[in-house]
Design an enzyme around this catalytic site. Structure first.
Site, PDB file in Angstrom:
ATOM      1  CD1 TRP A 165       2.634   2.542   2.778  1.00  0.00           C
ATOM      2  CD2 TRP A 165       2.903   4.767   2.857  1.00  0.00           C
ATOM      3  NE1 TRP A 165       1.859   2.938   4.280  1.00  0.00           N
ATOM      4  CE2 TRP A 165       1.751   4.754   4.075  1.00  0.00           C
ATOM      5  CE3 TRP A 165       2.611   6.082   2.203  1.00  0.00           C
ATOM      6  CZ2 TRP A 165       0.965   5.723   4.515  1.00  0.00           C
ATOM      7  CZ3 TRP A 165       2.462   7.009   2.879  1.00  0.00           C
ATOM      8  CH2 TRP A 165       0.980   6.942   3.461  1.00  0.00           C
ATOM      9  CD  GLN A 186      11.840  -4.353  -5.423  1.00  0.00           C
ATOM     10  OE1 GLN A 186      10.951  -5.021  -6.366  1.00  0.00           O
ATOM     11  NE2 GLN A 186      12.357  -3.444  -6.676  1.00  0.00           N
ATOM     12  CG  MET A 220      13.161   7.655  -1.121  1.00  0.00           C
ATOM     13  SD  MET A 220      12.832   9.575  -0.749  1.00  0.00           S
ATOM     14  CE  MET A 220      15.181   9.828  -0.415  1.00  0.00           C
ATOM     15  CD  GLU A 277      10.306  -3.918 -16.364  1.00  0.00           C
ATOM     16  OE1 GLU A 277      11.122  -3.002 -15.976  1.00  0.00           O
ATOM     17  OE2 GLU A 277       9.557  -4.017 -15.676  1.00  0.00           O
TER      18      GLU A 277
END
EC number: 4.1.1.93
Length: 487
Positions: A165, A186, A220, A277
């Site tokens: 997630w 990521q 997170m 950003e």
């Protein structure tokens, strides 16, 4: 504090604090919505809830600044604390401690339910279109309207061994296509890469408006293999309820307002960006990214779509990313048995600064260690973490300083950081979206990072006491002054 299980209950809690403002007049999603949300951050105003958005279906709503600083007097972190199941009065250290402590618990795996309010409306085929939904152009100069700024992307590896997630920005291309950042290291990029290596598009589900803790944990930087769903259950003390998607083999939080389903392309054919950003600037560069194809949309009646307008601090990137990264850093440092009391990413530092606070008795616990050696040990632990690429600066401070108090922190950094010495410089991977680097460094994704040893000398080395009300005067004098202050 009882867990808040959905966005609507959360809005009721904000309303009770006077921290929600309903905007019923007609607003234009082309920049006007973004400007209102942006000003709400900069004036620390109540969260705006838009109920009348030009070109959106009747009843469709948009929520701005869902996890920003609160306007409630004396409760600046109320939105964050309430989102994470804490009391609205929780302090910065209490929030970080709660996040870090939950990492030591066994994950609570979610449970599957048969139905949920997000299934009240099921749009398939040609009906699965963004045309009726509020899709605002947030900043002048953005590459297009941004569909995702505070929603959770659900994706699973092809072998089903890991479900991620995450939050990543996603820009609207047309009514049935989107493109967004899929950046290594990521986890979403790792999952997508496994599908791309097989030559297959990645199934995805994009969740908007789930329970308020969801975006914080989706942002997170958990370690490889740690799933957000189980950790969130451990944090909140009970498992999350999930519901099956309509067209892809994924499960999503049953509390969702809106769920978008489909597949993410194998090739990077979408021109994504630019977008204002978190560093506080509006870049001009674009990048080639995979394309999301929408195949189904389910939503509640009168759905609410949360939106974040990133820019100069403080907005949700700084609160969500800063808090959760600090908690992950604290978890790692404690696991290394270092006498660290807290960690903090100052919101005003635009997520470019990590402060590590150490216990007053650290010399007793690490006898013979110099301040420089201690700072090096802290640096080594942080440098080994997955999130290290977004930490360009570390400051190591004694914990007599409340790092979440901007004024106190600025005083400490100005008076405890040596102008040229006591620093550890290293080279490594870094997020190209960080500011302060040269264009060459950003394009290469590599650059220098620094740790500042700002620890005070020991008493034996001539440590000067602080000169302030709290530190200079005896407790009985302080108490007498406070008792008569209003006189």
């Amino acid at each position: 504090m009882a867990r808040i299980k959905d966005l609507r209950t959360y809005l009721d809690a904000l309303d009770a604090l006077g921290d929600l403002r309903t905007v019923d007049r007609l607003v234009d999603p082309d920049l006007e919505v973004g400007a209102i949300i942006r000003r709400s951050y900069e004036t620390v105003a109540p969260a705006p809830l838009f109920t009348n958005i030009k070109d959106s279906a009747p009843g469709f709503r948009l929520l701005g600044a869902p996890g920003a600083l609160s306007s409630a007097p004396g409760r600046p972190l109320a939105r964050i604390a309430l989102s994470l199941g804490l009391d609205s009065t929780a302090s910065a250290r209490e929030i970080v401690d709660a996040l870090a402590e939950a990492r030591t618990r066994e994950p609570l795996q979610p449970v599957l339910v048969d139905s949920a309010p997000c299934k009240q409306n099921i749009l398939l085929g040609e009906d699965a279109s963004l045309a009726r939904f509020p899709t605002p152009l947030l900043h002048e100069g953005d590459g297009g309207p941004y569909v995702n700024t505070w929603g959770t992307i659900v994706a699973r590896t092809p072998d089903g061994s890991f479900t991620n997630w995450s939050i990543a920005r996603i820009m609207m291309v047309d009514d049935t296509h989107m493109t967004g950042l899929v950046m290594h290291p990521q986890h979403i990029a790792q999952v997508w890469q496994q599908w791309a290596d097989r030559g297959e598009p990645m199934p995805f589900a994009l969740v908007q408006g789930g329970e308020p803790a969801l975006p914080f944990i989706s942002g997170m930087p958990l370690p490889d293999g740690v799933e957000e769903a189980g950790y969130l259950g451990a944090l909140l003390g009970e498992p999350l309820e999930l519901v099956q998607c309509e067209t892809v083999d994924l499960q999503v939080p049953a509390s969702a307002e809106i769920v978008i389903e489909g597949h993410l392309s194998v090739e990077r054919t979408g021109v994504e960006g630019p977008m204002g950003e978190f560093a506080g600037y509006c870049p001009s560069e674009t990048s080639m990214q995979p394309v999301y194809t929408i195949e189904a949309i389910t939503h509640r009646d009168d759905p609410i779509w949360p939106t974040v307008v990133e820019g100069e601090p403080v907005d949700e990137y700084h609160t969500a990313t800063g808090l959760t990264l600090a908690a992950e850093a604290l978890t790692a440092l404690r696991a290394a048995n270092l006498p660290v009391t807290s960690a903090w990413e100052p919101f005003d530092g635009a997520s470019h600064v990590l402060v590590v606070s150490v216990a007053a008795d650290w010399r007793d616990k690490l006898p013979g260690l110099s301040t420089g050696d201690f700072a090096q040990r802290i640096t080594d632990v942080i440098a080994a973490q997955r999130f290290e690429y977004v930490v360009p600066r570390i400051f190591v401070l004694d914990d007599d300083v409340d790092a979440s108090d901007t004024g106190e922190l600025m005083w400490a950094l100005a008076t405890r950081v040596h102008p040229t010495g006591r620093r550890i410089v290293r080279e490594g991977k870094m997020l190209p979206l960080l500011s302060g680097y040269t264009p060459e460094e950003r394009h290469a994704g590599r650059g220098p990072k620094v740790t500042y040893d700002a620890l005070l000398p020991s008493d034996e080395e001539g440590r000067d006491p602080r000169s302030s009300f709290r530190f200079t005067f005896p407790q009985e004098v302080q108490q007498r002054v406070l008792e008569h202050w209003n006189d």
